[in-house]
Design a protein around this motif. Sequence first.
Motif, PDB file in Angstrom:
ATOM      1  N   GLY A 108      26.199 -49.214  16.780  1.00  0.00           N
ATOM      2  CA  GLY A 108      26.212 -48.813  18.184  1.00  0.00           C
ATOM      3  C   GLY A 108      27.201 -47.685  18.388  1.00  0.00           C
ATOM      4  N   GLY A 109      28.123 -47.827  19.289  1.00  0.00           N
ATOM      5  CA  GLY A 109      29.128 -46.797  19.541  1.00  0.00           C
ATOM      6  C   GLY A 109      30.332 -46.898  18.619  1.00  0.00           C
ATOM      7  N   GLY A 110      30.357 -47.902  17.768  1.00  0.00           N
ATOM      8  CA  GLY A 110      31.513 -48.105  16.895  1.00  0.00           C
ATOM      9  C   GLY A 110      31.247 -47.657  15.472  1.00  0.00           C
ATOM     10  N   ASN A 111      32.149 -48.023  14.591  1.00  0.00           N
ATOM     11  CA  ASN A 111      32.008 -47.708  13.179  1.00  0.00           C
ATOM     12  C   ASN A 111      30.863 -48.506  12.573  1.00  0.00           C
ATOM     13  N   THR A 112      30.167 -47.900  11.609  1.00  0.00           N
ATOM     14  CA  THR A 112      29.121 -48.575  10.868  1.00  0.00           C
ATOM     15  C   THR A 112      29.439 -48.424   9.386  1.00  0.00           C
ATOM     16  N   PHE A 113      29.940 -49.484   8.777  1.00  0.00           N
ATOM     17  CA  PHE A 113      30.328 -49.442   7.374  1.00  0.00           C
ATOM     18  C   PHE A 113      29.753 -50.632   6.626  1.00  0.00           C
ATOM     19  N   LEU A 114      29.346 -50.379   5.384  1.00  0.00           N
ATOM     20  CA  LEU A 114      29.045 -51.428   4.436  1.00  0.00           C
ATOM     21  C   LEU A 114      30.355 -51.671   3.698  1.00  0.00           C
ATOM     22  N   HIS A 115      30.888 -52.874   3.771  1.00  0.00           N
ATOM     23  CA  HIS A 115      32.194 -53.207   3.199  1.00  0.00           C
ATOM     24  C   HIS A 115      31.980 -54.084   1.979  1.00  0.00           C
ATOM     25  N   LEU A 116      32.439 -53.621   0.814  1.00  0.00           N
ATOM     26  CA  LEU A 116      32.255 -54.331  -0.442  1.00  0.00           C
ATOM     27  C   LEU A 116      33.599 -54.821  -0.967  1.00  0.00           C
ATOM     28  N   THR A 117      33.695 -56.118  -1.267  1.00  0.00           N
ATOM     29  CA  THR A 117      34.906 -56.689  -1.849  1.00  0.00           C
ATOM     30  C   THR A 117      34.508 -57.630  -2.973  1.00  0.00           C
ATOM     31  N   ASN A 118      35.491 -57.993  -3.790  1.00  0.00           N
ATOM     32  CA  ASN A 118      35.267 -59.001  -4.822  1.00  0.00           C
ATOM     33  C   ASN A 118      36.559 -59.772  -5.051  1.00  0.00           C
ATOM     34  N   SER A 119      36.592 -60.637  -6.041  1.00  0.00           N
ATOM     35  CA  SER A 119      37.775 -61.465  -6.274  1.00  0.00           C
ATOM     36  C   SER A 119      38.967 -60.646  -6.757  1.00  0.00           C
ATOM     37  N   THR A 120      38.740 -59.449  -7.266  1.00  0.00           N
ATOM     38  CA  THR A 120      39.836 -58.585  -7.711  1.00  0.00           C
ATOM     39  C   THR A 120      40.464 -57.845  -6.538  1.00  0.00           C
ATOM     40  N   THR A 121      39.653 -57.346  -5.627  1.00  0.00           N
ATOM     41  CA  THR A 121      40.172 -56.545  -4.510  1.00  0.00           C
ATOM     42  C   THR A 121      40.704 -57.395  -3.371  1.00  0.00           C
ATOM     43  N   GLY A 122      40.188 -58.587  -3.208  1.00  0.00           N
ATOM     44  CA  GLY A 122      40.472 -59.381  -2.016  1.00  0.00           C
ATOM     45  C   GLY A 122      39.388 -59.146  -0.990  1.00  0.00           C
ATOM     46  N   ALA A 123      39.400 -59.915   0.079  1.00  0.00           N
ATOM     47  CA  ALA A 123      38.295 -59.859   1.035  1.00  0.00           C
ATOM     48  C   ALA A 123      38.719 -59.493   2.454  1.00  0.00           C
ATOM     49  N   ASN A 124      39.926 -58.989   2.647  1.00  0.00           N
ATOM     50  CA  ASN A 124      40.386 -58.629   3.989  1.00  0.00           C
ATOM     51  C   ASN A 124      39.864 -57.253   4.394  1.00  0.00           C
ATOM     52  N   SER A 125      40.078 -56.869   5.642  1.00  0.00           N
ATOM     53  CA  SER A 125      39.541 -55.606   6.164  1.00  0.00           C
ATOM     54  C   SER A 125      40.102 -54.389   5.435  1.00  0.00           C
ATOM     55  N   GLY A 126      41.287 -54.471   4.864  1.00  0.00           N
ATOM     56  CA  GLY A 126      41.874 -53.341   4.147  1.00  0.00           C
ATOM     57  C   GLY A 126      41.635 -53.376   2.656  1.00  0.00           C
ATOM     58  N   ASP A 127      40.778 -54.271   2.191  1.00  0.00           N
ATOM     59  CA  ASP A 127      40.501 -54.411   0.758  1.00  0.00           C
ATOM     60  C   ASP A 127      39.153 -53.809   0.394  1.00  0.00           C
ATOM     61  N   GLY A 128      38.951 -53.576  -0.898  1.00  0.00           N
ATOM     62  CA  GLY A 128      37.651 -53.175  -1.413  1.00  0.00           C
ATOM     63  C   GLY A 128      37.290 -51.741  -1.112  1.00  0.00           C
ATOM     64  N   SER A 129      36.009 -51.512  -0.941  1.00  0.00           N
ATOM     65  CA  SER A 129      35.476 -50.179  -0.696  1.00  0.00           C
ATOM     66  C   SER A 129      34.518 -50.227   0.478  1.00  0.00           C
ATOM     67  N   ARG A 130      34.383 -49.093   1.146  1.00  0.00           N
ATOM     68  CA  ARG A 130      33.480 -48.990   2.289  1.00  0.00           C
ATOM     69  C   ARG A 130      32.705 -47.684   2.201  1.00  0.00           C
ATOM     70  N   ILE A 131      31.489 -47.730   2.678  1.00  0.00           N
ATOM     71  CA  ILE A 131      30.685 -46.522   2.817  1.00  0.00           C
ATOM     72  C   ILE A 131      30.028 -46.599   4.194  1.00  0.00           C
ATOM     73  N   GLY A 132      30.063 -45.488   4.927  1.00  0.00           N
ATOM     74  CA  GLY A 132      29.464 -45.529   6.249  1.00  0.00           C
ATOM     75  C   GLY A 132      29.802 -44.334   7.097  1.00  0.00           C
ATOM     76  N   ILE A 133      29.696 -44.548   8.405  1.00  0.00           N
ATOM     77  CA  ILE A 133      29.905 -43.507   9.397  1.00  0.00           C
ATOM     78  C   ILE A 133      30.915 -44.040  10.413  1.00  0.00           C
ATOM     79  N   ALA A 134      31.963 -43.268  10.663  1.00  0.00           N
ATOM     80  CA  ALA A 134      32.957 -43.651  11.665  1.00  0.00           C
ATOM     81  C   ALA A 134      32.487 -43.217  13.048  1.00  0.00           C
ATOM     82  N   SER A 135      32.980 -43.880  14.071  1.00  0.00           N
ATOM     83  CA  SER A 135      32.571 -43.553  15.435  1.00  0.00           C
ATOM     84  C   SER A 135      33.074 -42.186  15.882  1.00  0.00           C
ATOM     85  N   SER A 136      34.094 -41.640  15.204  1.00  0.00           N
ATOM     86  CA  SER A 136      34.696 -40.376  15.632  1.00  0.00           C
ATOM     87  C   SER A 136      33.913 -39.141  15.199  1.00  0.00           C
ATOM     88  N   ASP A 137      33.007 -39.270  14.230  1.00  0.00           N
ATOM     89  CA  ASP A 137      32.202 -38.126  13.778  1.00  0.00           C
ATOM     90  C   ASP A 137      30.915 -38.639  13.140  1.00  0.00           C
TER      91      ASP A 137
END
Length: 144
Positions: free
Chosen positions: A73-102
Amino acid sequence: MALNINGTTGISGVDGSASAPALQGTDSNTGINFGSDTVNINTGGTTRATVNSAGNLGLGTTSPQNLFHSDGGGGNTFLHLTNSTTGANSGDGSRIGIASSDSGLRIQNQENSYIRLETNGSERVRIDSSGKVGIGTTNPDRFF
């Protein structure tokens, strides 16, 4: 509204809606409802996921245009990938997507590690955690 239960078709004749799903637990506005060749998953009275007649899955959209279609919608659209090595919090892993700012594509490695691009099973480009870029090497030595 007719409700039919039999051994051949199961339960039929109840489509429901996002705010009053046909299948629900103790929460009356959370569950599954059915539309014209669609199945919806709803929480809090809002459709969150839709599978349409083409087999497309939509998250955040009730009209998925591709096999997997996510719309923030009007917010960020990200696919967020985590595993047992990275952890599962919002600042962990990798993301691919589009931010709401551009509208630019973002590939984010939120770990202190590299991003690697491969073709035909072989690494072709690497960006290390310091921002150095290597083409044809796994040990980049310069910034571009």
